[in-house]
Write an enzyme that holds these catalytic residues in place. Structure first.
Site, PDB file in Angstrom:
ATOM      1  CE  LYS A 185      23.849  52.502  49.265  1.00  0.00           C
ATOM      2  NZ  LYS A 185      25.296  52.291  49.055  1.00  0.00           N
ATOM      3  CD  GLU A 258      28.118  48.396  32.560  1.00  0.00           C
ATOM      4  OE1 GLU A 258      29.197  48.593  33.149  1.00  0.00           O
ATOM      5  OE2 GLU A 258      27.636  49.166  31.712  1.00  0.00           O
ATOM      6  CB  CYS A 292      32.566  46.966  34.227  1.00  0.00           C
ATOM      7  SG  CYS A 292      31.960  48.406  33.320  1.00  0.00           S
ATOM      8  CD  GLU A 390      34.689  42.015  37.208  1.00  0.00           C
ATOM      9  OE1 GLU A 390      34.606  42.957  36.386  1.00  0.00           O
ATOM     10  OE2 GLU A 390      33.761  41.714  37.982  1.00  0.00           O
TER      11      GLU A 390
END
Length: 527
Positions: A185, A258, A292, A390
């Site tokens: 996906k 992750e 990331c 973040e």
């Protein structure tokens, strides 16, 4: 629904061609894909529904058994052919990655090379990683124990938009090599990278139908995918990762997640400041900070803080911001309006709390509708959003430190723990400091590329940065079930009929004592 104006820059109308390769149960509304460079439409893919997930998983299962029956060396050869094909189609893939994700061409190039290196690594090492392994047996000489690795079946992958080629395909390759099928996906914003890569996989020899792609919205198809597969790999935000983990737990589906990061870098006074500046400017602003493992917090020893800051700001201002398909630009566009709004909100909040903006700090609509200047902040209070959350954009904060222990403490003052960096001329000290940082990986005298390119070493996060690892043995074993087969060479390990139970127990105790002495002499003995 009528189609919006489609960008004429999309090479060879590949968007429309690839969208037609998605199999759906029935008619589906289109999901229009736009380029961040101009917001023009590139093409459309079906907005799949849960029934499409069911069909995709069923079709993948139909093909998986015959693929798993092929020798692993044959599967490895397919991966090597795929690596060759990726290199041969490099220019086309760069165009697709850039147009979908909005990144610079160099950053797109890193993605292409990562897929090649990952395919090559697992093609070379996978057969060894998954070879049957003799284990220390319960009774040496009398017992044989062997560990085998079997594919889990169908692996689901829910992957993000920021590295649409790397994260969609590099995570999938070890799963395929292990004998699994895959249902992918991709992110709503970047489906064409995945579709083209799957075409190349099939051209390299992956059986048609072994890899299924389900396009559409995560809140529509994500839960059904998690519940339907035998293993789930997810890369994305921590908030979504928690939801994925909860659904997987309900269905006893193992996962590898992750998630986010608030990555720190420590620069000591004895570091080569030229190297540190070059490395951390790239490590902070690669893919416009939408990475990331990018750095959002830099701590610099006070005696070199002013010099480092001046050089870092100068280097940041020299970066070329642009939105086209050439190699002329260092930093590209943000992916979407919501990402730009997050960046603007974090910078505005920091300003209101007294932070200093040394460079950047503004949207550049003259370059592209979603472009934002690389931004350097100092004097950022600990309660500012940009210090805690973040940002996932081209914004970095820099602060001085006096005490190395305090610097490590500040580096660890976050719920995240994905990646970090340490810069010092004393490599032994750098490695010692790295071991004190609570992160899944730490680079000494480098930003992140040396870590990412070390495919024989695991990569992943701790804390709110996730669970599980990619790369190395860990990255392929997670897609398998371990089965142990023990073979007894003489008689079964049961009490001897002729002996009373107390005598048999005493004999067993003597045997365990003898076995412990034997294993101290040869801890690696095998039965």
């Amino acid at each position: 629904m009528s189609a919006p104006n489609v960008s004429s820059t999309f090479p060879d109308a590949i968007g429309d061609r690839l969208a037609g390769s998605v199999t759906t149960v029935g008619d589906r509304d289109p999901l229009w894909v736009r380029t961040p460079f101009t917001k023009d439409t590139l093409g459309a893919v079906p907005a799949c529904q849960p029934a499409d997930v069911d069909e995709a998983v069923a079709n993948a299962r139909d093909v998986q058994a015959s693929w798993a029956d092929r020798p692993i060396e044959d599967r490895a050869a397919v991966l090597q052919r795929f690596a060759d094909s990726v290199l041969a189609n490099r220019s086309e893939l760069l165009d697709i990655v850039q147009l979908e994700a909005g990144k610079s061409r160099f950053d797109a190039h890193v993605e292409v090379l990562d897929v090649v290196l990952t395919a090559d690594y697992y093609a070379r090492t996978g057969p060894t990683h998954l070879a049957p392994t003799r284990k220390s047996a319960g009774v040496p000489l009398l017992t044989k124990a062997v560990e085998h690795y079997d594919p889990v079946g169908v692996v689901g992958l829910i992957e993000p938009w920021n590295y649409p080629l790397t994260l969609a395909i590099s995570d999938m390759l070890p799963a395929l090599l292990a004998g699994n099928a895959a249902v992918l996906k991709p992110a709503e914003a970047t489906p064409f990278c995945a579709l083209r890569a799957v075409e190349l996989l099939e051209e390299a020899g992956v059986p048609e139908g072994l890899v299924q792609v389900v396009t559409g919205y995560g809140d529509t198809v994500g839960e059904r995918l998690v519940a339907s597969v035998d293993f789930l790999t997810f890369t994305g935000s921590t908030a979504t990762g928690r939801a994925v983990a909860a659904t997987a737990g309900e269905h006893l589906v193992d996962t590898s997640l992750e998630l986010g990061g608030k990555n720190p870098a420590l620069v000591f006074a004895d570091a080569d400041l030229g190297d540190a500046v070059r490395g951390l400017v790239h490590g902070s602003f690669a893919n416009a900070g939408q990475l990331c493992i990018a750095f959002e917090r830099i701590f610099v020893e006070r005696s070199v803080y002013d010099e480092f800051l001046t050089r870092f700001v100068d280097a940041t201002e020299s970066l070329a911001l642009g939105a086209d398909l050439s190699f002329d630009y260092d930093v590209g566009s943000l992916i979407a309006e919501h990402q730009l709004e997050t960046v603007e909100t974090h910078v505005a909040d920091a300003r209101e709390r007294g932070a200093t903006v040394h460079t950047g700090g503004r949207r550049r609509a003259d370059v592209g509708p979603l472009c934002y200047e690389p931004t350097v902040l100092t004097d950022v209070p600990d309660d500012a959003s940009v210090a805690r959350e973040e940002t996932f954009g081209p914004v970095v904060t820099i602060a001085p430190f006096d005490d190395p222990d305090a610097a490590v403490e500040r580096a660890n003052a976050t719920d995240y723990g994905l990646h970090a960096s340490v810069w010092t001329d004393d490599r032994a000290r750098g490695e010692a400091v790295a071991r004190r940082i609570e992160a899944g990986s730490v680079s000494v005298n480098d930003a992140y590329l040396s870590m990412w390119a070390s495919t024989d070493a695991p990569m992943g996060g701790v804390g709110d940065s996730g669970i599980g690892r990619r790369h190395a043995r860990h990255g392929i074993e997670k897609y398998t079930h371990a089965q142990t087969v023990t073979t007894q060479r003489v008689h079964p390990l049961v009490p001897v009929d002729a002996l009373p139970n107390d005598v048999a127990a005493a004999a067993a105790t003597w045997g365990v004592r003898a076995l412990r002495r034997l294993r101290r002499l040869d801890p690696f003995e095998r039965g």
